[in-house]
Write an enzyme that holds these catalytic residues in place. Sequence first.
Site, mmCIF file in Angstrom:
data_model
loop_
_atom_site.group_PDB
_atom_site.id
_atom_site.type_symbol
_atom_site.label_atom_id
_atom_site.label_comp_id
_atom_site.label_asym_id
_atom_site.label_seq_id
_atom_site.Cartn_x
_atom_site.Cartn_y
_atom_site.Cartn_z
ATOM 1 N N CYS A 215 20.215 -18.518 16.667
ATOM 2 C CA CYS A 215 20.235 -19.111 18.002
ATOM 3 C C CYS A 215 19.985 -20.615 17.921
ATOM 4 O O CYS A 215 20.841 -21.372 17.476
ATOM 5 C CB CYS A 215 19.232 -18.393 18.907
ATOM 6 N N GLU B 294 17.963 -9.835 14.739
ATOM 7 C CA GLU B 294 16.679 -9.172 14.482
ATOM 8 C C GLU B 294 16.376 -8.084 15.497
ATOM 9 O O GLU B 294 15.611 -7.152 15.205
ATOM 10 C CB GLU B 294 15.541 -10.194 14.458
ATOM 11 N N HIS C 171 20.944 -12.818 18.285
ATOM 12 C CA HIS C 171 19.653 -12.438 17.695
ATOM 13 C C HIS C 171 19.792 -11.105 16.947
ATOM 14 O O HIS C 171 19.480 -10.033 17.497
ATOM 15 C CB HIS C 171 18.585 -12.314 18.785
#
Length: 541
Positions: A379, A515, A513
């Site tokens: 990001c 994750e 993102h």
Amino acid sequence: MTRFIFITGGVVSSLGKGLCSAALGALLQSRGYKVRLRKLDPYLNVDPGTMSPYQHGEVYVTDDGAETDLDLGHYERFTGVPSRTSDNVTTGQIYWKVLSRERRGDYLGATVQVIPHVTDAIKEFVHADVGDEDFVICEIGGTVGDIEGLPFLEAIRQLGNELGRQRSLFVHLTLVPYIASAGELKTKPTQHSVKELLGVGIQPDMIVCRAEQPIDRDARRKMALFCNIREEAVVQALDVDSIYAVPRSYHAEGLDDEVCRHFQMEPPAPDLSTWDRVMERVRHPDGEVTIGVVGKYTSLLDSYKSLAEALTHGGIANNVRVKVKWLDAELFEREDAPAYLEDVHGILVPGGFGERGAEGKIAAANFARERQVPYFGICFGMQMAVIEAARNLAGIAGAGTTEFGPCDDPVVGLLTEWTRGNTVERRDSASDKGGTMRLGAYTAHLAQGSRIAQIYDAVEISERHRHRYEVNVNYREVLEKAGLHFAGMSPDGELPETVEVPSHPWYLGVQFHPELKSKPFDPHPLFTSFIHAAVEQSRLM
């Protein structure tokens, strides 16, 4: 028939209700049941999207674009069940709904009150969007005794009466502290916490006791006696060496057995082999790598909860231990980056908002690119990598982002229009801050033969976003000539999704993102590849 389990907390905050909920969900799932987990948050914010990470930690984003509590990340990581907007509600959302109904005249002139109007809205949330799940586990945020949590406790008290014992179960998580000077575990805080819960009309069916020392039988018998429950329903929850050891630990203490007994169910024994394999790799890795995370919220690691777990998952996939070196990006604005990055095997710059630390992140990206150290920009970390490349590869000295104000060359600018499904979303600088970002899952097209396409083994992916600014596609041509490849784009070709440096061993930036979708039993391919690159780097150092 769906059964509801309500998990409350007492004595102190941060005992791990979210982890308890997630682990119980995983245990029930391992017995063959279908589960869903949701969080009821008593704070007045509509969602955590506008809250400082220092106040609330990470904001977890769902596929359908909800900004939610970080506990939903635990739910997904432990069960693999994708969370939805309907799985997190706040007092702010409840009151918003009730007051909107009042303005429309839905209450037909009645005086709007906490009981029944607010509590009815909470009960609607608990029942909403429930399909064929065997269990819905509802975690109540905060601590029993908090004034803002009272409407939620009243709502679940009513639900307990309406559902009956055959469809509801109350679990209370407490602390049993060890007083070193006395050499004793103290049960009185748990007794008082349960008394507080009884004061609002809820008799817990089970008590889960967090403790640093094993709780002996006499202490359990005492808590059972004073809290009016069976001795077997007092379950100790001792500290463990990894959160992924919690399901096995809870099963050994009989948590899921007691839940099944309460509901008079006789399922097969749980299959915990997946968690055993995960823990085998966590406890017995073949090596270790060090990852430098250059961020701005490093003094509160809950701000990067999913990121830290995804790095661990990447280590599990490569059978190595990942040691994270948390570095405040502002350090690099005062001192040379090499002093802190010479010993790392990979550099990760995560998401964030605001100007503070931005130049430090750019310095970290520059170090990684020039020193050939694996770099992963997520990001904001991708945006800073693009600005670094614009300045130092393409010679655009005034490259910057309009997030910090006007600049000569807005390589990163405010995202004002984008497509979501069949609709066009529009924003401007005057829009509200809350819920106005590009949120949730979006598709990206990856270039054939690019590194990122090889990592995913796909040319079309879907990942979760949370950002308000975007790399300016008008600079694509000049940046690609300088050596920064735009390997992933939105389907309409207008929004850059990924960048990479083909001449570098491993240098990737992604606008999304990843994750948020990583799990210990299914590590995200980008983190798996990044840690693999770090392992290769460690062999060169």
